[in-house]
Design a protein around this motif. Structure first.
Motif, PDB file in Angstrom:
ATOM      1  N   UNK A  51      28.794  62.478  16.893  1.00  9.95           N
ATOM      2  CA  UNK A  51      28.874  63.485  15.842  1.00  9.95           C
ATOM      3  C   UNK A  51      29.652  64.688  16.366  1.00  9.95           C
ATOM      4  N   UNK A  52      30.660  65.093  15.609  1.00  9.93           N
ATOM      5  CA  UNK A  52      31.463  66.239  16.002  1.00  9.93           C
ATOM      6  C   UNK A  52      30.950  67.520  15.400  1.00  9.93           C
ATOM      7  N   UNK A  53      31.187  68.608  16.098  1.00 10.59           N
ATOM      8  CA  UNK A  53      30.731  69.916  15.629  1.00 10.59           C
ATOM      9  C   UNK A  53      31.744  70.511  14.663  1.00 10.59           C
ATOM     10  N   UNK A  54      31.296  71.156  13.587  1.00 15.42           N
ATOM     11  CA  UNK A  54      32.223  71.828  12.672  1.00 15.42           C
ATOM     12  C   UNK A  54      33.151  72.765  13.434  1.00 15.42           C
ATOM     13  N   UNK A  55      34.401  72.801  13.011  1.00 21.37           N
ATOM     14  CA  UNK A  55      35.411  73.580  13.715  1.00 21.37           C
ATOM     15  C   UNK A  55      35.528  74.972  13.111  1.00 21.37           C
ATOM     16  N   UNK A  56      35.694  75.980  13.977  1.00 18.71           N
ATOM     17  CA  UNK A  56      35.918  77.344  13.524  1.00 18.71           C
ATOM     18  C   UNK A  56      34.645  78.103  13.221  1.00 18.71           C
ATOM     19  N   UNK A  57      33.535  77.706  13.823  1.00 19.15           N
ATOM     20  CA  UNK A  57      32.266  78.413  13.636  1.00 19.15           C
ATOM     21  C   UNK A  57      31.412  78.227  14.878  1.00 19.15           C
ATOM     22  N   UNK A  58      30.325  78.975  14.950  1.00 23.03           N
ATOM     23  CA  UNK A  58      29.368  78.826  16.049  1.00 23.03           C
ATOM     24  C   UNK A  58      28.563  77.553  15.843  1.00 23.03           C
ATOM     25  N   UNK A  59      28.313  76.844  16.949  1.00 22.92           N
ATOM     26  CA  UNK A  59      27.490  75.633  16.919  1.00 22.92           C
ATOM     27  C   UNK A  59      26.510  75.690  18.086  1.00 22.92           C
ATOM     28  N   UNK A  60      25.519  76.580  17.999  1.00 21.90           N
ATOM     29  CA  UNK A  60      24.667  76.826  19.162  1.00 21.90           C
ATOM     30  C   UNK A  60      23.737  75.667  19.522  1.00 21.90           C
ATOM     31  N   UNK A  61      23.424  74.799  18.576  1.00 24.59           N
ATOM     32  CA  UNK A  61      22.524  73.674  18.860  1.00 24.59           C
ATOM     33  C   UNK A  61      23.346  72.525  19.441  1.00 24.59           C
ATOM     34  N   UNK A  62      23.779  72.713  20.674  1.00 28.84           N
ATOM     35  CA  UNK A  62      24.757  71.798  21.256  1.00 28.84           C
ATOM     36  C   UNK A  62      24.240  70.375  21.413  1.00 28.84           C
ATOM     37  N   UNK A  63      22.948  70.190  21.539  1.00 29.24           N
ATOM     38  CA  UNK A  63      22.416  68.839  21.720  1.00 29.24           C
ATOM     39  C   UNK A  63      22.489  68.004  20.451  1.00 29.24           C
ATOM     40  N   UNK A  64      22.847  68.638  19.341  1.00 29.96           N
ATOM     41  CA  UNK A  64      23.042  67.897  18.093  1.00 29.96           C
ATOM     42  C   UNK A  64      24.398  67.206  18.049  1.00 29.96           C
ATOM     43  N   UNK A  65      25.283  67.553  19.010  1.00 27.78           N
ATOM     44  CA  UNK A  65      26.662  67.103  18.929  1.00 27.78           C
ATOM     45  C   UNK A  65      27.079  66.324  20.179  1.00 27.78           C
ATOM     46  N   UNK A  66      28.230  65.675  20.067  1.00 24.35           N
ATOM     47  CA  UNK A  66      28.776  64.911  21.187  1.00 24.35           C
ATOM     48  C   UNK A  66      29.496  65.833  22.153  1.00 24.35           C
ATOM     49  N   UNK A  67      29.286  65.593  23.438  1.00 24.57           N
ATOM     50  CA  UNK A  67      29.997  66.323  24.475  1.00 24.57           C
ATOM     51  C   UNK A  67      31.237  65.553  24.920  1.00 24.57           C
ATOM     52  N   UNK A  68      32.164  66.266  25.550  1.00 23.99           N
ATOM     53  CA  UNK A  68      33.285  65.624  26.234  1.00 23.99           C
ATOM     54  C   UNK A  68      32.700  64.692  27.300  1.00 23.99           C
ATOM     55  N   UNK A  69      33.387  63.588  27.552  1.00 20.70           N
ATOM     56  CA  UNK A  69      32.895  62.617  28.522  1.00 20.70           C
ATOM     57  C   UNK A  69      32.525  63.248  29.866  1.00 20.70           C
ATOM     58  N   UNK A  70      31.472  62.717  30.472  1.00 17.52           N
ATOM     59  CA  UNK A  70      31.048  63.181  31.799  1.00 17.52           C
ATOM     60  C   UNK A  70      32.159  63.029  32.830  1.00 17.52           C
ATOM     61  N   UNK A  71      33.065  62.065  32.616  1.00 15.08           N
ATOM     62  CA  UNK A  71      34.149  61.831  33.573  1.00 15.08           C
ATOM     63  C   UNK A  71      35.097  63.018  33.672  1.00 15.08           C
ATOM     64  N   UNK A  72      35.022  63.924  32.698  1.00 16.76           N
ATOM     65  CA  UNK A  72      35.830  65.137  32.738  1.00 16.76           C
ATOM     66  C   UNK A  72      34.989  66.345  33.113  1.00 16.76           C
ATOM     67  N   UNK A  73      33.907  66.605  32.363  1.00 14.95           N
ATOM     68  CA  UNK A  73      33.204  67.871  32.545  1.00 14.95           C
ATOM     69  C   UNK A  73      32.266  67.883  33.747  1.00 14.95           C
ATOM     70  N   UNK A  74      31.888  66.714  34.257  1.00 19.72           N
ATOM     71  CA  UNK A  74      31.013  66.680  35.429  1.00 19.72           C
ATOM     72  C   UNK A  74      31.689  66.043  36.644  1.00 19.72           C
ATOM     73  N   UNK A  75      33.001  66.015  36.634  1.00 15.52           N
ATOM     74  CA  UNK A  75      33.755  65.408  37.727  1.00 15.52           C
ATOM     75  C   UNK A  75      34.719  66.437  38.300  1.00 15.52           C
ATOM     76  N   UNK A  76      34.366  67.019  39.426  1.00 19.58           N
ATOM     77  CA  UNK A  76      35.199  68.061  40.040  1.00 19.58           C
ATOM     78  C   UNK A  76      36.557  67.536  40.457  1.00 19.58           C
ATOM     79  N   UNK A  77      36.654  66.226  40.724  1.00 18.16           N
ATOM     80  CA  UNK A  77      37.909  65.653  41.225  1.00 18.16           C
ATOM     81  C   UNK A  77      38.539  64.717  40.201  1.00 18.16           C
ATOM     82  N   UNK A  78      38.428  65.051  38.930  1.00 19.96           N
ATOM     83  CA  UNK A  78      39.043  64.249  37.865  1.00 19.96           C
ATOM     84  C   UNK A  78      40.565  64.290  37.979  1.00 19.96           C
ATOM     85  N   UNK A  79      41.216  63.414  37.239  1.00 19.20           N
ATOM     86  CA  UNK A  79      42.674  63.419  37.157  1.00 19.20           C
ATOM     87  C   UNK A  79      43.096  64.290  35.974  1.00 19.20           C
ATOM     88  N   UNK A  80      43.990  65.217  36.213  1.00 25.94           N
ATOM     89  CA  UNK A  80      44.549  66.024  35.133  1.00 25.94           C
ATOM     90  C   UNK A  80      45.893  65.437  34.730  1.00 25.94           C
TER      91      UNK A  80
END
Length: 477
Positions: free
Chosen positions: A305-334
């Motif tokens: 589920x994607x969060x509505x764009x252009x507004x606050x979405x404070x209940x972050x657990x209701x929505x999908x996060x970026x993959x862990x391979x990016x946000x929790x990987x210090x040595x990811x490929x850019x």
């Protein structure tokens, strides 16, 4: 062993450097074999740090093309900030110019050769500069270029027009490629390819290809000329050729810095993007299998589920996060340039009748396959998606597939969207936006108004108002 030691020294010296900091390595570092000579490897490494921030560290373009929505604060997605500084890139260019100078001056080139073949060092610095200047002109439009080519001290000169900049950049890339010697040692301090000059040839030609397609609307003759040259000389030809900045424990992924180091959950996947990839599928089994690689199911509902764009979405657990391979990987490929992107560029070229190598649809299908393989989608899911996707519709299909394939690839998806126009990709204008629509450029820094106003005024008289709505030259219909 000597080369490795120099590289480690460069990493240590650069640990605390940000992309917007000007560092004069020539004043604080000395070669033990030549006490009065700046260390070329450190200068090169410092000059290349812009690769880190243009890509995975770039949150703004990910918001502009609506891969992500804001969580706690909506300012960025309604485009409150208009002006962005380019001084950091001129600072990097200062370091790269010093590398070129050290390897060109008869008084210093012998000492500089301790860090690799003189011509190879110059070629790497020249190609890195070309990439930065291409990024800058695509981002801001007219920029100080010809007189500013000396670096940060010269950024307050006349703003040059994009066609002139593009023509000179093509020349600079060709000149750099012409002096590469793959049979000799590449430069120490190269934090992109670690001295692999074959990869630098691939980088230069792929950069040329990408720039050529950027001109398809405004100067197709010039664009086709350099498209043909790039193809003839050799561009990315498989996923094993993908060009990326390898984040490390020292140059770590800036998304990781945000989510882990700073413990901030400021970005979540956006509703326009998630809905597009769900397509005719469901929120547990999306039509496009890349969604399962790009993001995670929401923690609360266990669905995409994607969060509505252009507004606050404070209940972050209701929505999908970026993959862990990016946000929790210090040595990811850019990723900088990819095989999927190259194939989709070829699809666009075929649609424009620049090439008859394959049809535009065949190149598009190949690009989809390469993108899915890059992200680890299994072959049966790839075949199912390609077999059942909507009927091919020329540039509209190509632009859409580029948007999906360039996920989180820095500024590239935003640049591409700006060329094709809003009708090619399903983006949503925020109701609270401070602009007429999705941004078409970033405005000049305040320093341009305060210290370079005469030249600034000339630029906006040619280009248009200095805001986020004005299109740059190559994007104007």
């Amino acid at each position: 062993m000597k080369k490795n030691n120099i590289y480690i020294l460069a990493l240590t010296l650069l640990f605390a450097i940000s992309s917007c900091t000007k560092v004069d390595f020539g004043d604080i570092n000395t070669d033990p074999d030549s006490p009065n000579t700046a260390i070329a490897s450190s200068l090169l490494a410092g000059g290349q740090l812009g690769f880190r921030t243009i890509h995975y560290g770039a949150t703004r373009p990910a918001l502009y093309v609506q891969y992500v929505s804001n969580a706690q604060y909506e300012d960025a997605s309604v485009y409150t900030t208009q002006r962005y500084d380019y001084a950091g890139y001129y600072a990097h260019i200062t370091d790269l110019n010093k590398v070129i100078e050290l390897n060109s001056n008869p008084d210093t080139q012998i000492a500089a050769a301790a860090y690799g073949d003189n011509n190879n060092q110059k070629a790497v610095a020249m190609l890195t500069k070309a990439y930065y200047f291409n990024f800058m002109t695509d981002n801001w439009g007219m920029i100080p270029y010809f007189d500013a080519n000396k670096g940060i001290e010269n950024q307050y000169n006349e703003f040059d027009e994009q066609l002139d900049i593009y023509q000179d950049l093509f020349n600079q890339i060709e000149n750099a490629l012409s002096i590469i010697n793959t049979s000799t040692e590449g430069p120490s301090g190269d934090i992109l390819f670690y001295g692999d000059m074959n990869k630098w040839k691939l980088f230069g030609n792929t950069l040329m290809l990408n720039m050529a397609l950027r001109l398809s609307k405004k100067d197709p003759t010039l664009g086709k000329k350099y498209y043909d040259k790039a193809i003839q000389n050799g561009v990315i030809n498989s996923n094993s050729d993908n060009i990326y900045f390898q984040f490390t424990s020292i140059y770590d992924n800036l998304w990781y810095d945000s989510f882990v180091t700073d413990n901030r959950e400021d970005e979540i996947l956006s509703k326009p993007f998630v809905d597009a990839l769900i397509g005719t599928g469901s929120n547990t089994a999306p039509e496009d299998p890349r969604l399962e690689k790009y993001g995670s199911k929401s923690q609360n509902a266990g669905v995409y589920v994607g969060a509505p764009y252009g507004q606050r979405n404070p209940e972050v657990k209701d929505f999908s996060f970026i993959t862990d391979d990016i946000i929790y990987n210090a040595t990811a490929k850019g990723y900088i340039f990819t095989y999927a992107q190259t194939l989709l560029n070829k699809a666009e070229a075929a649609q424009l009748n620049w090439t008859t190598e394959q049809t535009a649809e065949e190149f598009t299908n190949d690009g989809i396959e390469a993108s899915m393989e890059q992200w680890g989608v299994n072959s049966s899911d790839i075949n199912t998606y390609i077999s059942n996707r909507p009927a091919f519709n020329g540039l509209k299909t190509i632009a859409y597939q580029k948007w999906v394939a360039l996920f989180m690839q820095g500024y590239e998806p935003w640049f591409d969207w700006r060329k094709h126009g809003s009708n090619q990709v399903p983006l949503t204008k925020p109701t609270a936006a401070t602009t007429a629509g999705i941004p078409n450029r970033q405005a000049y820094p305040l320093t341009a108004l305060g210290t370079n106003k005469e030249n600034y005024d000339k630029a906006i008289a040619i280009q248009g108002p200095d805001n986020l709505d004005t299109k740059v030259w190559w994007a104007v219909d």
